[in-house]
Design an enzyme around this catalytic site. Structure first.
Site, mmCIF file in Angstrom:
data_model
loop_
_atom_site.group_PDB
_atom_site.id
_atom_site.type_symbol
_atom_site.label_atom_id
_atom_site.label_comp_id
_atom_site.label_asym_id
_atom_site.label_seq_id
_atom_site.Cartn_x
_atom_site.Cartn_y
_atom_site.Cartn_z
ATOM 1 N N SER A 115 0.814 -0.946 0.042
ATOM 2 C CA SER A 115 0.274 -0.023 0.056
ATOM 3 C C SER A 115 0.762 1.478 0.104
ATOM 4 C CB SER A 115 -0.892 0.240 0.810
ATOM 5 O OG SER A 115 -0.098 0.469 2.377
ATOM 6 N N GLN A 117 1.520 4.446 2.172
ATOM 7 C CA GLN A 117 1.776 4.561 3.081
ATOM 8 C C GLN A 117 2.405 5.198 3.828
ATOM 9 O OE1 GLN A 117 3.645 0.680 5.417
ATOM 10 N NE2 GLN A 117 3.134 0.085 3.394
ATOM 11 N N HIS A 119 4.270 5.611 7.756
ATOM 12 C CA HIS A 119 3.994 5.863 9.609
ATOM 13 C C HIS A 119 4.783 6.789 10.643
ATOM 14 C CE1 HIS A 119 5.042 1.332 7.723
ATOM 15 N NE2 HIS A 119 5.722 1.741 7.491
ATOM 16 N N LYS A 142 7.613 4.175 14.361
ATOM 17 C CA LYS A 142 8.154 3.073 13.759
ATOM 18 C C LYS A 142 9.295 3.420 12.077
ATOM 19 C CE LYS A 142 6.197 -0.838 10.862
ATOM 20 N NZ LYS A 142 5.314 -1.572 9.960
ATOM 21 N N GLU A 144 11.844 3.481 9.545
ATOM 22 C CA GLU A 144 12.327 1.816 9.418
ATOM 23 C C GLU A 144 13.598 1.638 8.379
ATOM 24 O OE1 GLU A 144 9.130 -0.380 7.889
ATOM 25 O OE2 GLU A 144 8.247 0.664 6.149
ATOM 26 N N HIS A 283 5.748 5.723 1.666
ATOM 27 C CA HIS A 283 6.551 4.434 0.463
ATOM 28 C C HIS A 283 5.336 3.748 0.345
ATOM 29 C CE1 HIS A 283 6.635 3.769 4.649
ATOM 30 N NE2 HIS A 283 6.932 2.698 4.678
ATOM 31 N N ARG A 302 -2.169 4.582 5.669
ATOM 32 C CA ARG A 302 -2.410 3.926 4.418
ATOM 33 C C ARG A 302 -3.445 4.579 3.944
ATOM 34 N NH1 ARG A 302 -3.618 -1.379 7.913
ATOM 35 N NH2 ARG A 302 -1.529 -2.630 7.304
ATOM 36 N N LYS A 308 -7.214 -3.208 2.237
ATOM 37 C CA LYS A 308 -7.538 -2.937 3.799
ATOM 38 C C LYS A 308 -8.034 -1.493 3.809
ATOM 39 C CE LYS A 308 -3.821 -5.653 5.590
ATOM 40 N NZ LYS A 308 -2.262 -5.268 6.266
#
Length: 433
Positions: A115, A117, A119, A142, A144, A283, A302, A308
Site C-alpha cells: 500500500s 503508506q 508511519h 516506526k 525503518e 512509501h 494507508r 485494507k
C-alpha cells in the site's frame, strides 16, 4: 549463569502481496517450500510475505530452546514476549525495566505492490492508538530501513523534487485534472522556495487523494489510454512512471494510489543497498526481497493500493511534504566481511551484515548493553558461546543476550544479518531507552 542465547522460530505473515510459496525466500528460510509434484491443499496456495523476528504482539517469535547455565531450564514453544517478561535480564540492565525489544527484524518477499503508506511519529501514534486501538495496534513510531537482498528491489519513497512534479503535470492532463489548476499554479509559483514548495505540495497531493470516485474512474480510463498509446519519447522519469502505472493497474485497477506514482520517487536498488523511511515519509514497496528493520511497531496509515482500511484524512495530514531524492543508508565497512547499516537519526536499531568465507571464523560483540536478534541467510556454520555450539544454516533465527560475544565459524561460505541497539541508545542522557 543467565540465558545467553535463544533459538527462535520466526512468525510468518501471509499477506496477499507476498510471493507464492515456491518463489518466496520466506518459505525457503522457514522450511515451508513444497516438493515439486506434491499434492496441494488450499492452504498451500497462500502467499508468503513476511518473516518476523521479535516480540511484537501481532506476530511474536516463539522459543525453541534457550542456551542457559541451568540445564533444566525450558521454555520450548513459549512466545518470545512471554519469555522476555519472565526473564528480562537477557535484555540487559536498561531494557529489562520494560522487558521488551525496542526493534523488530523482518524479511519481506514482495510479489506485488504494498500500500501507499506512512508511519506516524510518536505523538501521533500514541493519539491514534488511544482513539482506535483496533486499527493502530501500539503507541510507537516506526522508522525503518530496507536492505535489498536481490537486484530487483523497487519502491516508491518520498515526494519527488517539485520541479519534476510540475513537469509531469504539464505533460499528463489526467493528473492535472485530479490536482486542479489552482494547485498546479501554486506549485509553479513556489519553485525555489522550500517552504512554499512544501505548502503547495501538501495542497496538490491532498486534493488528488480526495478525488471523487467518478472523477478518479474517468481520469484513470483516460490515463490508461495514454499509457497504451504510441507516443514520442518523454523524459526518463515520465516514461518510467507510465510503465509503473501499467503494472499497478493490472494489480489494483481503479485505485487512487496509482496516481501517487507521479508524486513520489521511484527507486531501484541493488543487492546490499539500503532505503530509509523516516516517520511520516510516504512509501510503497513494489517488488523484490529485503531485510527490514524498524522500531518495534505495527502502525501503518494507508492511502491506496490496498483492500485494507484507508485513512486518507490522517495520511494527508501527517505526511512530510518535502520534495527531495529518497533517503538512503550507506553501509560502513567495519572489518573484512562486516558491514554496518546505521544512521544518527535512527535511535533504536542498527543492522550488521556478516559475510564469512568458508573455513574462516571471528569473535564479535554486537551489543555490550542490549540484545542482538539475527538470522542466517546463506551457507552454514556455528555460533559458540561459553563452550556450547549452535549450528546455523539458512533460516536459523537466534537472539543473543546483552554482552554475549559469540565465536562465529563458517563451514561453508556464511552470510547472516543481525539487529541490535546502537551504543548511543544506552547513554544516560538518551530519553528513548
Amino acid at each position: 549463569m543467565g540465558i545467553q542465547m535463544l533459538s527462535l522460530t520466526p512468525f510468518t505473515q501471509h499477506y496477499d502481496w507476498g510471493k507464492p510459496r515456491n518463489q518466496s525466500i520466506i518459505a525457503e528460510l522457514t522450511g515451508q517450500c513444497k516438493a515439486n509434484g506434491a499434492d496441494e491443499s488450499p492452504s498451500d496456495t497462500k502467499p508468503f510475505a513476511e518473516m518476523w523476528m521479535g516480540d511484537h504482539p501481532s506476530g511474536p517469535s516463539s522459543v525453541k530452546t534457550p542456551s542457559s547455565g541451568n540445564k533444566k531450564f525450558s521454555m520450548h514453544g513459549s512466545s518470545l514476549n512471554d519469555v522476555l517478561q519472565c526473564s528480562p535480564s537477557v535484555l540487559g540492565k536498561q531494557l529489562a525495566r520494560d522487558g521488551k525489544l525496542p526493534f523488530l527484524l523482518k524479511v519481506l518477499s514482495i510479489h506485488k505492490a504494498l500500500s501507499i503508506q506512512a508511519h506516524p511519529d510518536r505523538a501521533r501514534a500514541a493519539k491514534l492508538h488511544a482513539e482506535r486501538p483496533e486499527i493502530y495496534k501500539d503507541p510507537n513510531h516506526k522508522p525503518e530501513i530496507a536492505i535489498a537482498l536481490t537486484d530487483d528491489f523497487e519502491a516508491l519513497c518520498g515526494f519527488r523534487p517539485v520541479p519534476e512534479l510540475v513537469a509531469i503535470l504539464a505533460e499528463v492532463p489526467e493528473v492535472l485534472a485530479l490536482v486542479g489548476k489552482a494547485a498546479y499554479a501554486e506549485l509553479k509559483s513556489s519553485l525555489g522556495d522550500c517552504k512554499k514548495e512544501s505548502h503547495a505540495l501538501r495542497k496538490a497531493y491532498t486534493k488528488m487523494m480526495h478525488a471523487s470516485e467518478e472523477l478518479l474512474c474517468a481520469q484513470m480510463h483516460l490515463l490508461m489510454a495514454r499509457v497504451k498509446a504510441p507516443r514520442e519519447s518523454n523524459s526518463d522519469f515520465l516514461e518510467e512512471a507510465f510503465d509503473l502505472v501499467s503494472k499497478l493497474y493490472l494489480q489494483y485497477g481503479d485505485d487512487i494510489g496509482i496516481f501517487s506514482v507521479f508524486f513520489m520517487n521511484h527507486v531501484h536498488m541493488k543487492r546490499g543497498e539500503c532505503l530509509y523511511m523516516a516517520q511520516n515519509v510516504p512509501h510503497a514497496y513494489l517488488s523484490g526481497d529485503i531485510v527490514e528493520c524498524m522500531a518495534c511497531s505495527d502502525n501503518v496509515v494507508r492511502g491506496g493500493l490496498t483492500p485494507k482500511f484507508k485513512d486518507v484524512e490522517v495520511l494527508c495530514e501527517m505526511l512530510d511534504y518535502r520534495g527531495a531524492p529518497p533517503a538512503v543508508v550507506k553501509p560502513v565497512q567495519l572489518d573484512d566481511g562486516v558491514q554496518l547499516y546505521a544512521d544518527p537519526d535512527i535511535e533504536e536499531f542498527q543492522v550488521t551484515h556478516l559475510h564469512l568465507a568458508k573455513g574462516s571464523s571471528m569473535r564479535r560483540l554486537f551489543s555490550r548493553a542490549g540484545p542482538t536478534m539475527g538470522f542466517a541467510y546463506k551457507g552454514s556454520g556455528s555460533l559458540t558461546i561459553s563452550g556450547e555450539v549452535k549450528d546455523i544454516s539458512p533460516g536459523t533465527v537466534f537472539m543473543l543476550g546483552a554482552g554475549v560475544e559469540p565465536e562465529i565459524k563458517a563451514d561453508m561460505e556464511l552470510e547472516f544479518f543481525v539487529a541490535s541497539c546502537p551504543p548511543q541508545y544506552f547513554r544516560p542522557d538518551c530519553t528513548f531507552a
